[in-house]
Design an enzyme around this catalytic site. Sequence first.
Site, short mmCIF file in Angstrom:
data_model
loop_
_atom_site.label_atom_id
_atom_site.label_comp_id
_atom_site.label_asym_id
_atom_site.label_seq_id
_atom_site.Cartn_x
_atom_site.Cartn_y
_atom_site.Cartn_z
N GLY A 109 0.47 2.34 8.83
CA GLY A 109 1.60 1.51 9.29
C GLY A 109 1.43 0.05 8.93
N ASN A 117 14.93 -22.23 -44.14
CA ASN A 117 15.96 -21.19 -44.13
C ASN A 117 15.29 -19.84 -44.35
OD1 ASN A 117 18.85 -20.57 -43.96
ND2 ASN A 117 18.37 -19.59 -45.90
N ARG A 172 11.19 -11.91 -27.50
CA ARG A 172 10.31 -11.06 -26.70
C ARG A 172 9.24 -11.80 -25.92
NH1 ARG A 172 8.01 -7.48 -31.04
NH2 ARG A 172 6.42 -7.23 -29.43
N ARG A 203 10.16 7.60 -3.86
CA ARG A 203 11.46 7.76 -4.50
C ARG A 203 11.52 7.20 -5.92
NH1 ARG A 203 15.36 5.32 -0.32
NH2 ARG A 203 13.45 4.70 0.76
N ALA A 226 0.81 -1.22 0.00
CA ALA A 226 0.00 0.00 0.00
C ALA A 226 0.85 1.27 0.00
CB ALA A 226 -0.92 0.00 1.22
C1 UD1 Z 1 9.59 -2.37 7.95
C2 UD1 Z 1 9.73 -2.94 9.34
C3 UD1 Z 1 11.23 -3.04 9.68
C4 UD1 Z 1 11.91 -3.94 8.65
C5 UD1 Z 1 11.66 -3.44 7.24
C6 UD1 Z 1 12.14 -4.47 6.24
C7 UD1 Z 1 7.77 -2.15 10.56
C8 UD1 Z 1 7.28 -1.19 11.56
N1 UD1 Z 1 9.06 -2.06 10.29
O1 UD1 Z 1 10.14 -1.08 7.96
O2 UD1 Z 1 11.40 -3.61 10.98
O3 UD1 Z 1 13.31 -3.99 8.92
O4 UD1 Z 1 10.25 -3.25 7.02
O5 UD1 Z 1 12.01 -3.97 4.96
O6 UD1 Z 1 7.04 -2.97 10.08
N2 UD1 Z 1 2.99 -0.68 3.95
C9 UD1 Z 1 1.63 -0.76 3.80
N3 UD1 Z 1 0.83 0.03 4.55
C10 UD1 Z 1 1.33 0.88 5.47
C11 UD1 Z 1 2.73 0.98 5.62
C12 UD1 Z 1 3.54 0.18 4.86
O7 UD1 Z 1 1.15 -1.55 2.98
O8 UD1 Z 1 0.53 1.56 6.12
C13 UD1 Z 1 3.86 -1.55 3.12
C14 UD1 Z 1 4.81 -0.77 2.24
O9 UD1 Z 1 4.24 -0.54 0.96
C15 UD1 Z 1 5.99 -1.70 2.14
C16 UD1 Z 1 5.95 -2.49 3.45
O10 UD1 Z 1 4.65 -2.30 3.98
O11 UD1 Z 1 5.86 -2.64 1.09
C17 UD1 Z 1 6.98 -2.01 4.46
O12 UD1 Z 1 6.72 -0.66 4.75
P1 UD1 Z 1 7.88 0.38 4.97
O13 UD1 Z 1 7.32 1.68 5.37
O14 UD1 Z 1 8.82 0.31 3.85
O15 UD1 Z 1 8.56 -0.27 6.26
P2 UD1 Z 1 9.96 0.05 6.80
O16 UD1 Z 1 9.92 1.38 7.47
O17 UD1 Z 1 10.98 -0.19 5.79
#
Ligand code: UD1
Length: 425
Positions: free
Chosen positions: A80, A346, A302, A14, A9
């Site tokens: 989160g 060929n 392809r 970036r 989500a």
């Molecule tokens: C998270 C972990 C961290 C771990 C890392 C590994 C948590 C709190 N932390 O951190 O311990 O080392 O992943 O990569 O879990 N996402 C959602 N909905 C949200 C938030 C995030 O679907 O509300 C998805 C993001 O798209 C992504 C994944 O969850 O694919 C991880 O989210 P991200 O914010 O990248 O987590 P990190 O801060 O990297």
Amino acid sequence: MIKSVILAAGKGTRMKSETPKVLHQIFDKTLVGYVIDAVNNTGLIDESFVIVGHQAERVEEYIKSNYTNAKTVLQSPQLGTGHAVSMVCPYLENFKGEVVILCGDTPLITSETLKKFIEYHKSANSDITVMSAIFDNPTNYGRIIRNSDNSLNSIVEEKDATEEQKKIKEVNAGIYCLNWEKIKPAFSQLKTNNAQGEYYLTDIIEWGNKNGLSVNANPLENNEEIFGINSRLNLAQASKLMNKRTLEKLMNEGVTIIDPETTWISSETEIGNDTIIYPSCYISGKNKIGSNCKIGPFAHLRGDVILEDNVKVGNFVEVKKSIIKKNTNACHLSYIGDSEIGERVNIGAGTITANYNPLTKEKSKTVLGNDVKIGSNSVLVAPVEIKEGANVGALSVITKNVSEWSLALTRAPLRIIEGWVRRKG
Ligand code: UD1
Ligand code: MG
């Protein structure tokens, strides 16, 4: 059977893209596609829930039209990773079994690793298993905090970590296996009292410990598998890693790859032994190449290409959605699309199958029987069939079917005007 939840989500700021991050591609498969395929290839997981948020409709559409055993679940707003996983609670209300959680932007994860991880979870009688990894530079990852007896205590995010904790090199790889029935209550108890004000999935570790569950971390063998895509640079790096992995597998299976540095082959291409891939080939999509073939240099396959044994596809030849049967050669400068090409054919230099009609936007098929010979610089205007043994003279434009063992020619007769230059000069 086990269920999986794939987190997808997040925004992917970036990438600086109009396309949702998980729909970016390596070869012609999306990042989330690689993750779902790895999950499906374990043979242990029968259904996946992909959590979508940013540009949810596009991801939803993609999943719907490509995967029958995956459904999307909307998370809006995104509060989160813990909040993201809690979105599946209504779908798994009565589910008893394991749930594996992964991220949609780690395309290098393999089904073998997932299988081992699940096996570890089961053999350790674990309720919560976290995949961990050891990184020389652990910045940005959640750190694995172990008790003095080495058991798993908690996971602390970079932004919440003390200077001491930041030195820990064992990190959370972001893949989990959960005993769903036991963990489910945790999701209504997560709090946002952390540096990011988010519901952290990682807080289930402490929750599990408080509630007397068996909580474990299982280290990953090859860190490359959890390489996450956050930028275009990461996308290029992951493509390189994926390609390297595929080329090494093919070489181990008896394929000669003269220059792995300039050869690109998708993971869904099968190649028989003793085939030689010359430098600078790009082979994407699903293909099946036989034994003793010679491909390239500078060939482009392809996808949906089948080459039987002993086929030559030489320099500057592009092939798409075609079957080329054994002992056939297309050695130079050709386009072969939507075609079925027989044995011992060929195809002369510069032959083009004109498979696309820009007026009707239709693609049509070219069929060449066994032993057909096509002279150089010919255009075969599809739909067209050139039957067994027929020859086509060089520079012909073939718009009608050609019968067996006949010669088809469309070029203007050659005129030689004797002494013309001397008279004009
Ligand atoms: C998270 C972990 C961290 C771990 C890392 C590994 C948590 C709190 N932390 O951190 O311990 O080392 O992943 O990569 O879990 N996402 C959602 N909905 C949200 C938030 C995030 O679907 O509300 C998805 C993001 O798209 C992504 C994944 O969850 O694919 C991880 O989210 P991200 O914010 O990248 O987590 P990190 O801060 O990297
Ligand atoms: Mg985050």
